[in-house]
Design an enzyme around this catalytic site. Sequence first.
Site, PDB file in Angstrom:
ATOM      1  N   ARG A   2       0.925  -1.352  -0.032  1.00 22.63           N
ATOM      2  CA  ARG A   2       0.206   0.145  -0.151  1.00 22.63           C
ATOM      3  C   ARG A   2       0.788   1.246   0.101  1.00 22.63           C
ATOM      4  NH1 ARG A   2      -2.552  -3.787  -0.155  1.00 22.63           N
ATOM      5  NH2 ARG A   2      -2.117  -3.253  -2.408  1.00 22.63           N
ATOM      6  N   GLN A  22     -11.401   8.857   7.500  1.00 20.12           N
ATOM      7  CA  GLN A  22     -11.193   7.275   7.609  1.00 20.12           C
ATOM      8  C   GLN A  22      -9.928   6.933   6.692  1.00 20.12           C
ATOM      9  OE1 GLN A  22     -14.846   5.063   7.158  1.00 20.12           O
ATOM     10  NE2 GLN A  22     -15.923   7.285   6.949  1.00 20.12           N
ATOM     11  N   ASN A  23      -9.369   7.774   5.762  1.00 19.68           N
ATOM     12  CA  ASN A  23      -8.251   7.149   4.899  1.00 19.68           C
ATOM     13  C   ASN A  23      -6.990   7.337   5.533  1.00 19.68           C
ATOM     14  OD1 ASN A  23     -10.247   7.188   2.868  1.00 19.68           O
ATOM     15  ND2 ASN A  23      -9.810   8.976   2.033  1.00 19.68           N
ATOM     16  N   VAL A  24      -6.105   6.156   5.364  1.00 18.58           N
ATOM     17  CA  VAL A  24      -5.055   6.135   5.936  1.00 18.58           C
ATOM     18  C   VAL A  24      -3.883   6.586   4.871  1.00 18.58           C
ATOM     19  CG1 VAL A  24      -5.574   4.301   7.281  1.00 18.58           C
ATOM     20  CG2 VAL A  24      -4.333   3.791   5.014  1.00 18.58           C
ATOM     21  N   ASP A  25      -4.117   7.124   3.797  1.00 16.14           N
ATOM     22  CA  ASP A  25      -3.169   7.861   2.730  1.00 16.14           C
ATOM     23  C   ASP A  25      -2.617   9.172   3.539  1.00 16.14           C
ATOM     24  OD1 ASP A  25      -4.882   9.808   1.507  1.00 16.14           O
ATOM     25  OD2 ASP A  25      -5.923   8.213   0.744  1.00 16.14           O
ATOM     26  N   HIS A  48      -8.561   6.201  11.190  1.00 13.51           N
ATOM     27  CA  HIS A  48      -8.094   4.839  11.151  1.00 13.51           C
ATOM     28  C   HIS A  48      -6.288   4.594  11.160  1.00 13.51           C
ATOM     29  CE1 HIS A  48     -12.128   3.699   9.582  1.00 13.51           C
ATOM     30  NE2 HIS A  48     -12.313   3.981  10.929  1.00 13.51           N
ATOM     31  N   GLY A 102     -17.502  10.510  -0.198  1.00  9.66           N
ATOM     32  CA  GLY A 102     -16.903   9.211  -0.470  1.00  9.66           C
ATOM     33  C   GLY A 102     -16.934   8.190   0.584  1.00  9.66           C
ATOM     34  N   THR A 103     -17.843   7.794   1.406  1.00  8.63           N
ATOM     35  CA  THR A 103     -17.981   6.760   2.302  1.00  8.63           C
ATOM     36  C   THR A 103     -19.408   6.181   2.038  1.00  8.63           C
ATOM     37  OG1 THR A 103     -17.822   6.174   4.715  1.00  8.63           O
ATOM     38  CG2 THR A 103     -18.702   8.407   3.936  1.00  8.63           C
ATOM     39  N   SER A 104     -19.335   4.763   2.617  1.00  7.74           N
ATOM     40  CA  SER A 104     -20.669   4.130   2.537  1.00  7.74           C
ATOM     41  C   SER A 104     -21.462   4.351   3.688  1.00  7.74           C
ATOM     42  CB  SER A 104     -20.387   2.623   2.381  1.00  7.74           C
ATOM     43  OG  SER A 104     -19.482   2.077   3.572  1.00  7.74           O
TER      44      SER A 104
END
Length: 233
Positions: free
Chosen positions: A56, A86-89, A104, A177-179
């Site tokens: 990743r 929530q993104n780890v980038d 996260h 951009g999230t469910s």
Amino acid sequence: MKNLVISTGAGMSAESGIATFRDAGGLWDKYPVMDVASADGFARNPQLVHDFYNRRRHELVHAQPNAGHKALVALEEHFNVYIITQNVDNLHERAGSANVLHLHGELMKVRAMDNDSLVYTLPDARKGAADPLSTSPDTIIEGHRVRPHIVFFQEAVPNIEKAIEIASHADIFVVIGTSLAVYPAASLLHFVPQGVPVYYIDPNPAQVPSYVHVIKATASQGLAQLTDILLKK
């Protein structure tokens, strides 16, 4: 200036080529989630988990912030912008966003196995290594074995209380951009003060309460529309 609070998920970075997790063809279709992203999985096979996040990282260094990331930076001229992701980038940071809270964890960081407060940024922490972006169960930094600085399934989300505090002071709240299926991140909507405008940007939006303004579009397209709406107001 008003507080503009943004909650972003995997769809925020999809246009940068970062693979999503839950969509069809996403990472969870290719890797059993409980093997590579759970506390139990890490205990069973730490090498597999290290390898997964090594890949990743190598993908991330070739990705670039997209127009959506840059639109959020531009909005800082008009609002106090706070991003809860929530993104780890690290694409929000690389685009130039000033206030980013990761729920996260962070892909480009690792932390000591014996002390959660010791967090190291790659590749700086491993300068001179043959592959400074990759770690293994045997990697030692400053005398400590390390693990990915990721919140695994089965682990608590350390920053959720801080995220709730930020959401509770929003003058405008935006979900991108999230469910809205990942908790506790999805619960942030419930802490937004009553009467605050809420917008939801996603090409395949989940069902939401009637008071939420849905913009059915990608992150970059939706943020262009949202910017027009907010600046006209």
